[in-house]
Design a protein around this motif. Structure first.
Motif, PDB file in Angstrom:
ATOM      1  N   THR A   2      23.807  47.484 -28.956  1.00  0.00           N
ATOM      2  CA  THR A   2      23.734  47.960 -27.585  1.00  0.00           C
ATOM      3  C   THR A   2      22.752  47.106 -26.813  1.00  0.00           C
ATOM      4  OG1 THR A   2      24.240  50.208 -28.260  1.00  0.00           O
ATOM      5  CG2 THR A   2      23.180  49.944 -26.129  1.00  0.00           C
ATOM      6  N   THR A   3      23.163  46.681 -25.635  1.00  0.00           N
ATOM      7  CA  THR A   3      22.303  45.882 -24.774  1.00  0.00           C
ATOM      8  C   THR A   3      21.608  46.819 -23.800  1.00  0.00           C
ATOM      9  OG1 THR A   3      23.849  44.074 -24.967  1.00  0.00           O
ATOM     10  CG2 THR A   3      22.241  43.932 -23.182  1.00  0.00           C
ATOM     11  N   ALA A   4      20.298  46.889 -23.871  1.00  0.00           N
ATOM     12  CA  ALA A   4      19.531  47.790 -23.009  1.00  0.00           C
ATOM     13  C   ALA A   4      19.587  47.317 -21.566  1.00  0.00           C
ATOM     14  CB  ALA A   4      18.080  47.853 -23.482  1.00  0.00           C
ATOM     15  N   PRO A   5      19.685  48.279 -20.621  1.00  0.00           N
ATOM     16  CA  PRO A   5      19.718  47.878 -19.220  1.00  0.00           C
ATOM     17  C   PRO A   5      18.378  47.346 -18.761  1.00  0.00           C
ATOM     18  CG  PRO A   5      19.627  50.274 -19.400  1.00  0.00           C
ATOM     19  CD  PRO A   5      19.766  49.728 -20.785  1.00  0.00           C
ATOM     20  N   ASP A  10      22.037  48.519 -11.959  1.00  0.00           N
ATOM     21  CA  ASP A  10      23.122  49.489 -11.884  1.00  0.00           C
ATOM     22  C   ASP A  10      24.182  49.157 -12.935  1.00  0.00           C
ATOM     23  OD1 ASP A  10      24.742  47.435 -10.865  1.00  0.00           O
ATOM     24  OD2 ASP A  10      24.682  48.176  -8.825  1.00  0.00           O
ATOM     25  N   LEU A  11      25.122  50.092 -13.126  1.00  0.00           N
ATOM     26  CA  LEU A  11      26.112  49.930 -14.199  1.00  0.00           C
ATOM     27  C   LEU A  11      26.970  48.691 -14.003  1.00  0.00           C
ATOM     28  CD1 LEU A  11      27.448  50.942 -16.771  1.00  0.00           C
ATOM     29  CD2 LEU A  11      28.891  52.438 -15.348  1.00  0.00           C
ATOM     30  N   ARG A  12      27.409  48.424 -12.785  1.00  0.00           N
ATOM     31  CA  ARG A  12      28.248  47.250 -12.527  1.00  0.00           C
ATOM     32  C   ARG A  12      27.513  45.963 -12.883  1.00  0.00           C
ATOM     33  NH1 ARG A  12      32.619  45.714  -9.386  1.00  0.00           N
ATOM     34  NH2 ARG A  12      32.464  43.644  -8.478  1.00  0.00           N
ATOM     35  N   THR A  13      26.274  45.845 -12.437  1.00  0.00           N
ATOM     36  CA  THR A  13      25.472  44.652 -12.729  1.00  0.00           C
ATOM     37  C   THR A  13      25.248  44.509 -14.231  1.00  0.00           C
ATOM     38  OG1 THR A  13      24.391  44.870 -10.582  1.00  0.00           O
ATOM     39  CG2 THR A  13      23.279  43.494 -12.235  1.00  0.00           C
ATOM     40  N   ARG A  14      24.968  45.611 -14.874  1.00  0.00           N
ATOM     41  CA  ARG A  14      24.749  45.596 -16.321  1.00  0.00           C
ATOM     42  C   ARG A  14      25.998  45.136 -17.052  1.00  0.00           C
ATOM     43  NH1 ARG A  14      23.562  51.180 -19.316  1.00  0.00           N
ATOM     44  NH2 ARG A  14      23.888  50.568 -21.462  1.00  0.00           N
ATOM     45  N   LEU A  15      27.156  45.693 -16.677  1.00  0.00           N
ATOM     46  CA  LEU A  15      28.396  45.302 -17.337  1.00  0.00           C
ATOM     47  C   LEU A  15      28.713  43.825 -17.104  1.00  0.00           C
ATOM     48  CD1 LEU A  15      30.556  48.471 -16.607  1.00  0.00           C
ATOM     49  CD2 LEU A  15      29.652  47.745 -18.840  1.00  0.00           C
ATOM     50  N   TYR A  48      36.348  51.010 -17.302  1.00  0.00           N
ATOM     51  CA  TYR A  48      37.562  51.084 -16.488  1.00  0.00           C
ATOM     52  C   TYR A  48      37.278  51.673 -15.105  1.00  0.00           C
ATOM     53  CZ  TYR A  48      40.710  49.576 -20.159  1.00  0.00           C
ATOM     54  OH  TYR A  48      41.362  48.818 -21.093  1.00  0.00           O
ATOM     55  N   ASN A  49      36.361  52.629 -15.030  1.00  0.00           N
ATOM     56  CA  ASN A  49      36.016  53.213 -13.729  1.00  0.00           C
ATOM     57  C   ASN A  49      35.389  52.174 -12.807  1.00  0.00           C
ATOM     58  OD1 ASN A  49      36.947  55.716 -14.525  1.00  0.00           O
ATOM     59  ND2 ASN A  49      34.905  56.538 -14.963  1.00  0.00           N
ATOM     60  N   ALA A  64      30.333  37.161  -9.122  1.00  0.00           N
ATOM     61  CA  ALA A  64      28.905  37.375  -9.383  1.00  0.00           C
ATOM     62  C   ALA A  64      28.215  36.048  -9.681  1.00  0.00           C
ATOM     63  CB  ALA A  64      28.714  38.356 -10.542  1.00  0.00           C
ATOM     64  N   GLU A  65      28.876  35.204 -10.444  1.00  0.00           N
ATOM     65  CA  GLU A  65      28.293  33.895 -10.755  1.00  0.00           C
ATOM     66  C   GLU A  65      28.246  33.027  -9.514  1.00  0.00           C
ATOM     67  OE1 GLU A  65      26.225  31.927 -13.710  1.00  0.00           O
ATOM     68  OE2 GLU A  65      27.050  33.938 -13.679  1.00  0.00           O
ATOM     69  N   LEU A  66      29.242  33.170  -8.654  1.00  0.00           N
ATOM     70  CA  LEU A  66      29.263  32.409  -7.409  1.00  0.00           C
ATOM     71  C   LEU A  66      28.028  32.712  -6.556  1.00  0.00           C
ATOM     72  CD1 LEU A  66      30.698  30.508  -5.401  1.00  0.00           C
ATOM     73  CD2 LEU A  66      31.884  32.551  -4.508  1.00  0.00           C
TER      74      LEU A  66
END
Length: 195
Positions: A2-5, A10-15, A48-49, A64-66
């Motif tokens: 598991t990668t700790a936040p 936020d969840l999107r950035t973490r993913l 998926y959400n 995001a990389e851009l």
């Protein structure tokens, strides 16, 4: 694992961070929504959400990389003083150097040879969103100078610069310094011709 936040992430950035790390380590083809969920320590439904499907995740990862690359462009224009050609040169150089160093971009390009990749087309043939975003940032930077160009000339010039830099990020034909010098030479010649 598991990668700790990170703090405040936020969840999107973490993913996206976890997806980038996994892509660099294992290649995009090995990424599934379930494996991303496991690695991030969240449910598959959470992934998926946020993204809906893997192609949407790919698009989000590229965009995001851009933003990292475009941050270099903004910095160069802010430091450009009163010389638009120097600002264009420095922006191109920063992007080209980052392109050489960026492990995710290198994996996207290297991983696409002989393989079906959803990521590389987002930089090339299906890159409309990337191009539009990059062109807007460069246009905003160029508009900070008083240039003898009408809007049509400006749009053509920015399009050529952005497409040239992107082409050299994906498939360099010289050093970042040589390429940035060439782009600056063309920009300078175009500005002199417009006066």
């Amino acid at each position: 694992m598991t990668t700790a936040p990170a703090n405040g992430e936020d969840l999107r950035t973490r993913l996206l961070r976890v997806a980038a790390t996994m892509t660099i380590a294992q290649g995009w083809s090995k990424i599934t929504m379930a494996r991303l969920a496991d690695e991030a320590g969240v449910s598959r439904q959470s992934v998926y959400n946020v993204f809906g499907n893997k192609p949407a995740l790919a698009q989000a990862l590229v965009m995001a990389e851009l933003t990292v690359f475009l941050g270099k462009v903004v910095d160069a224009f802010e430091r450009g003083g009163d010389d638009p050609v120097a600002a264009i040169h420095d922006a191109a150089l920063a992007v080209l150097r980052l392109g050489r160093e960026n492990p995710l971009l290198r994996e996207v390009i290297a991983g696409s040879h002989g393989a079906n990749s959803e990521l590389l087309p987002l930089l090339t043939t299906d890159g409309a969103q990337l191009l539009d975003t990059a062109k807007q940032v460069v246009t905003d930077g160029v508009l900070s100078f008083q240039l003898p160009l009408n809007r049509e000339q400006l749009d053509v010039g920015v399009d050529v610069i952005v497409r040239t830099v992107l082409s050299h990020v994906i498939q360099p034909s010289g050093s970042p310094e040589e390429t940035a010098d060439g782009i600056a030479w063309i920009a300078g010649a175009a500005l002199r011709a417009a006066q």
